[in-house]
Design a protein around this motif. Structure first.
Motif, PDB file in Angstrom:
ATOM      1  N   ALA A 159      32.871  32.265  25.457  1.00  0.00           N
ATOM      2  CA  ALA A 159      31.741  32.998  24.881  1.00  0.00           C
ATOM      3  C   ALA A 159      30.852  33.493  26.010  1.00  0.00           C
ATOM      4  CB  ALA A 159      30.931  32.097  23.947  1.00  0.00           C
ATOM      5  N   PRO A 160      30.283  34.687  25.867  1.00  0.00           N
ATOM      6  CA  PRO A 160      29.330  35.154  26.875  1.00  0.00           C
ATOM      7  C   PRO A 160      28.090  34.271  26.901  1.00  0.00           C
ATOM      8  CG  PRO A 160      29.406  36.664  25.008  1.00  0.00           C
ATOM      9  CD  PRO A 160      30.493  35.673  24.797  1.00  0.00           C
ATOM     10  N   VAL A 161      27.467  34.195  28.060  1.00  0.00           N
ATOM     11  CA  VAL A 161      26.288  33.355  28.250  1.00  0.00           C
ATOM     12  C   VAL A 161      25.120  34.229  28.700  1.00  0.00           C
ATOM     13  CG1 VAL A 161      25.267  31.496  29.633  1.00  0.00           C
ATOM     14  CG2 VAL A 161      27.634  31.301  28.824  1.00  0.00           C
ATOM     15  N   ILE A 162      23.974  34.037  28.054  1.00  0.00           N
ATOM     16  CA  ILE A 162      22.740  34.697  28.486  1.00  0.00           C
ATOM     17  C   ILE A 162      21.858  33.645  29.143  1.00  0.00           C
ATOM     18  CG2 ILE A 162      20.630  35.879  27.764  1.00  0.00           C
ATOM     19  CD1 ILE A 162      22.138  37.016  25.406  1.00  0.00           C
ATOM     20  N   TYR A 163      21.381  33.948  30.345  1.00  0.00           N
ATOM     21  CA  TYR A 163      20.394  33.069  30.972  1.00  0.00           C
ATOM     22  C   TYR A 163      19.044  33.769  30.923  1.00  0.00           C
ATOM     23  CZ  TYR A 163      17.590  30.413  34.192  1.00  0.00           C
ATOM     24  OH  TYR A 163      16.563  29.674  34.730  1.00  0.00           O
ATOM     25  N   ALA A 164      18.067  33.121  30.269  1.00  0.00           N
ATOM     26  CA  ALA A 164      16.735  33.706  30.109  1.00  0.00           C
ATOM     27  C   ALA A 164      15.671  32.661  30.418  1.00  0.00           C
ATOM     28  CB  ALA A 164      16.566  34.241  28.689  1.00  0.00           C
ATOM     29  N   GLY A 165      15.852  31.978  31.553  1.00  0.00           N
ATOM     30  CA  GLY A 165      14.921  30.924  31.936  1.00  0.00           C
ATOM     31  C   GLY A 165      14.208  31.232  33.237  1.00  0.00           C
ATOM     32  N   ASN A 166      13.724  30.192  33.894  1.00  0.00           N
ATOM     33  CA  ASN A 166      13.008  30.267  35.165  1.00  0.00           C
ATOM     34  C   ASN A 166      13.731  31.203  36.142  1.00  0.00           C
ATOM     35  OD1 ASN A 166      11.809  29.759  37.661  1.00  0.00           O
ATOM     36  ND2 ASN A 166      11.731  27.540  37.373  1.00  0.00           N
ATOM     37  N   ILE A 167      13.025  32.223  36.629  1.00  0.00           N
ATOM     38  CA  ILE A 167      13.683  33.219  37.488  1.00  0.00           C
ATOM     39  C   ILE A 167      14.144  32.621  38.817  1.00  0.00           C
ATOM     40  CG2 ILE A 167      12.476  35.179  36.468  1.00  0.00           C
ATOM     41  CD1 ILE A 167      10.646  35.234  38.912  1.00  0.00           C
ATOM     42  N   GLU A 168      13.587  31.496  39.220  1.00  0.00           N
ATOM     43  CA  GLU A 168      14.032  30.846  40.464  1.00  0.00           C
ATOM     44  C   GLU A 168      15.481  30.378  40.375  1.00  0.00           C
ATOM     45  OE1 GLU A 168      11.155  28.645  43.388  1.00  0.00           O
ATOM     46  OE2 GLU A 168      10.893  27.831  41.375  1.00  0.00           O
ATOM     47  N   ASN A 169      15.984  30.204  39.154  1.00  0.00           N
ATOM     48  CA  ASN A 169      17.341  29.682  38.961  1.00  0.00           C
ATOM     49  C   ASN A 169      18.411  30.764  38.905  1.00  0.00           C
ATOM     50  OD1 ASN A 169      16.552  27.030  38.862  1.00  0.00           O
ATOM     51  ND2 ASN A 169      16.539  26.882  36.631  1.00  0.00           N
ATOM     52  N   GLN A 170      18.033  32.023  38.915  1.00  0.00           N
ATOM     53  CA  GLN A 170      18.999  33.082  38.616  1.00  0.00           C
ATOM     54  C   GLN A 170      20.205  33.076  39.554  1.00  0.00           C
ATOM     55  OE1 GLN A 170      16.869  36.811  38.350  1.00  0.00           O
ATOM     56  NE2 GLN A 170      15.945  36.286  36.383  1.00  0.00           N
ATOM     57  N   GLU A 171      19.990  32.961  40.852  1.00  0.00           N
ATOM     58  CA  GLU A 171      21.115  32.963  41.795  1.00  0.00           C
ATOM     59  C   GLU A 171      21.990  31.724  41.605  1.00  0.00           C
ATOM     60  OE1 GLU A 171      22.045  35.467  43.709  1.00  0.00           O
ATOM     61  OE2 GLU A 171      20.381  36.546  42.759  1.00  0.00           O
ATOM     62  N   GLU A 172      21.352  30.598  41.315  1.00  0.00           N
ATOM     63  CA  GLU A 172      22.086  29.352  41.077  1.00  0.00           C
ATOM     64  C   GLU A 172      22.983  29.485  39.840  1.00  0.00           C
ATOM     65  OE1 GLU A 172      22.724  25.456  42.547  1.00  0.00           O
ATOM     66  OE2 GLU A 172      21.170  26.815  43.273  1.00  0.00           O
ATOM     67  N   ILE A 173      22.443  30.098  38.795  1.00  0.00           N
ATOM     68  CA  ILE A 173      23.201  30.284  37.549  1.00  0.00           C
ATOM     69  C   ILE A 173      24.406  31.197  37.793  1.00  0.00           C
ATOM     70  CG2 ILE A 173      23.110  31.201  35.198  1.00  0.00           C
ATOM     71  CD1 ILE A 173      21.580  28.598  35.472  1.00  0.00           C
ATOM     72  N   LYS A 174      24.216  32.233  38.598  1.00  0.00           N
ATOM     73  CA  LYS A 174      25.332  33.135  38.920  1.00  0.00           C
ATOM     74  C   LYS A 174      26.465  32.372  39.603  1.00  0.00           C
ATOM     75  CE  LYS A 174      22.508  37.321  39.459  1.00  0.00           C
ATOM     76  NZ  LYS A 174      21.952  38.296  40.435  1.00  0.00           N
ATOM     77  N   LEU A 175      26.114  31.479  40.531  1.00  0.00           N
ATOM     78  CA  LEU A 175      27.127  30.691  41.240  1.00  0.00           C
ATOM     79  C   LEU A 175      27.868  29.760  40.283  1.00  0.00           C
ATOM     80  CD1 LEU A 175      25.197  29.727  44.509  1.00  0.00           C
ATOM     81  CD2 LEU A 175      27.143  31.289  44.316  1.00  0.00           C
TER      82      LEU A 175
END
Length: 422
Positions: A159-175
């Motif tokens: 399933a596709p995942v949307i991340y809509a949380g703390n912007i500091e985590n964005q690069e971590e979520i991509k990894l």
């Protein structure tokens, strides 16, 4: 007859088609409507669409119907199943939930805090069409969203995942998701600051994912090729229409009583007086969906709420006759008795839905004494009520149903005024 635009609403129960001419002129005109049962079970929703167009042709008494453009909304693939995972329920989890509902999704699970083994098991059982991860205000708490993302990435749910949380985590979520099969969408934080909601970017992405999912309904791929533009989720289209109408007439509530669910949409900032005592922020445009309250698919749930004795009394039936009547319940009522029955269902569904959508006043007690607070959505400034869906646009007593709903409060609800225009 040539029409400018046909608009199709391919619902879980009924397919409705509306025709318009004069689009782009100073005087656009609605020329007629047709409807037919939706034909998912027959293996092709196009059958129901063609039947609805044929019904419209008969209604406007013309030999044939041709058109320039076709637009469509749909919930015929069973809607969009979502799970939502945030940090604190009354903050990020709730903000994410509001974004999902406003986009037209069906939320099957909401969690707050770190996911547990039982949560992961439930996610796998649900098989969501999309997973929404939030958590932490911008530059605030980071660990919970990262922890949840790692567990979801290892889950193997397609399933596709949307991340809509703390912007500091964005690069971590991509990894975390770069080695998985999950398509990842990074959007702005739904809860960037304390008491601040930012749900529109997430709503937009959810609707984009819906369009990909809706093509899985039997025959919907063919409809997708026929329409101009996107196929919009029906609840999302109702919300968009409500927001556009708000710009012209002001604060409003829209009831959408359908065969499978009952939705309530409100567009209002509430009154200044109530906002001063509101415990937590509410979105200006809000949708709630009651998946247990539908007048066809979930009809028996409403029957239980009303009570069979009350229905027998209203319809003049005995128990055996009512059981047979329920077993043969149709998606579109035809006889007067069938219409009376659906009116009972509609009134109960809308009444309960408004109560669940609306906020309440309550008293808080502390060492300094009693204090009155408001919790939930304030509808006291609403001036207009809009009814949509087959039940509230076609039943003989639809106006009385809405008026009765507004008078069903007990005094502590933040309901619209009884004098609202319908």
């Amino acid at each position: 007859m040539k029409v400018d635009i046909l608009v199709a609403e391919i619902g879980s129960t009924t397919t409705v088609i509306n025709g318009f001419v004069g689009i782009g002129s100073s005087c656009p005109k609605f020329i007629g409507q047709g409807q037919a049962p939706t034909t998912v079970l027959e293996g092709d929703v196009n059958i129901g669409l063609k039947n609805a167009i044929e019904n419209m042709r008969k209604n406007i008494n013309t030999d044939e119907i041709t058109y320039d453009k076709l637009f469509a909304t749909s919930s015929a693939a069973g809607g969009l199943k979502m799970t939502v995972h945030g940090l604190v329920y009354d903050m990020t989890a709730r903000a994410a939930k509001e974004a999902a509902l406003g986009a037209g999704a069906n939320i099957h699970m909401v969690t707050a805090g770190k996911l547990r083994r039982t949560d992961l098991k439930k996610i796998k059982e649900i098989k969501p069409n999309i997973i929404l991860i939030a958590g932490g205000v911008d530059y605030g708490e980071r660990d919970t969203a990262i922890y949840n993302a790692e567990l979801i990435a290892d889950l193997g749910v397609d399933a596709p995942v949307i991340y809509a949380g703390n912007i500091e985590n964005q690069e971590e979520i991509k990894l975390i998701f770069e080695e998985t099969n999950n398509k990842l969408y990074i959007v702005e934080n739904v809860y960037p600051k304390i008491d601040e909601l930012n749900i529109e970017p997430t709503r937009k992405v959810i609707q984009d994912v819906f369009e990909e999912h809706i093509t899985h309904a039997p025959g919907m791929k063919k409809v997708h090729e026929m329409v101009n533009g996107s196929i919009v989720p029906t609840p999302g289209a109702v919300m968009l229409s409500s927001k556009l109408l708000y710009e012209s007439i002001g604060d409003l509530v829209t009831f959408d009583v359908g065969g499978a669910t009952t939705d309530v949409h409100s567009v209002t900032e509430g009154s200044e007086e109530v906002n001063r005592i509101l415990i937590s922020p509410e979105p200006k445009a809000k949708r709630t969906v009651e998946g247990d309250l539908g007048v066809y698919v979930n009809m028996r749930n409403i029957v239980e709420l009303i009570g069979k004795e009350n229905i027998m009394s209203s319809l003049g039936m005995d128990g055996e006759s009512l059981d047979e009547f329920l077993d043969n319940h149709k998606p579109i009522p035809e006889t007067n008795q069938e219409k009376d029955f659906v009116e009972l269902l509609t009134k109960e569904a809308a009444k309960i839905s408004l109560k669940r959508h609306s906020g309440i006043f309550r008293d808080l007690y502390s060492s300094s004494g009693k204090k009155k607070v408001a919790e939930g959505k304030d509808l006291t400034n609403v001036k207009y009520i809009v009814g949509t869906g087959g039940a509230l646009t076609r039943l003989p007593n639809r106006l009385n149903i809405i008026k009765d709903i507004l008078e069903s409060g007990k005094g502590n609800e933040m309901f619209p005024n009884k004098d609202c225009k319908v």
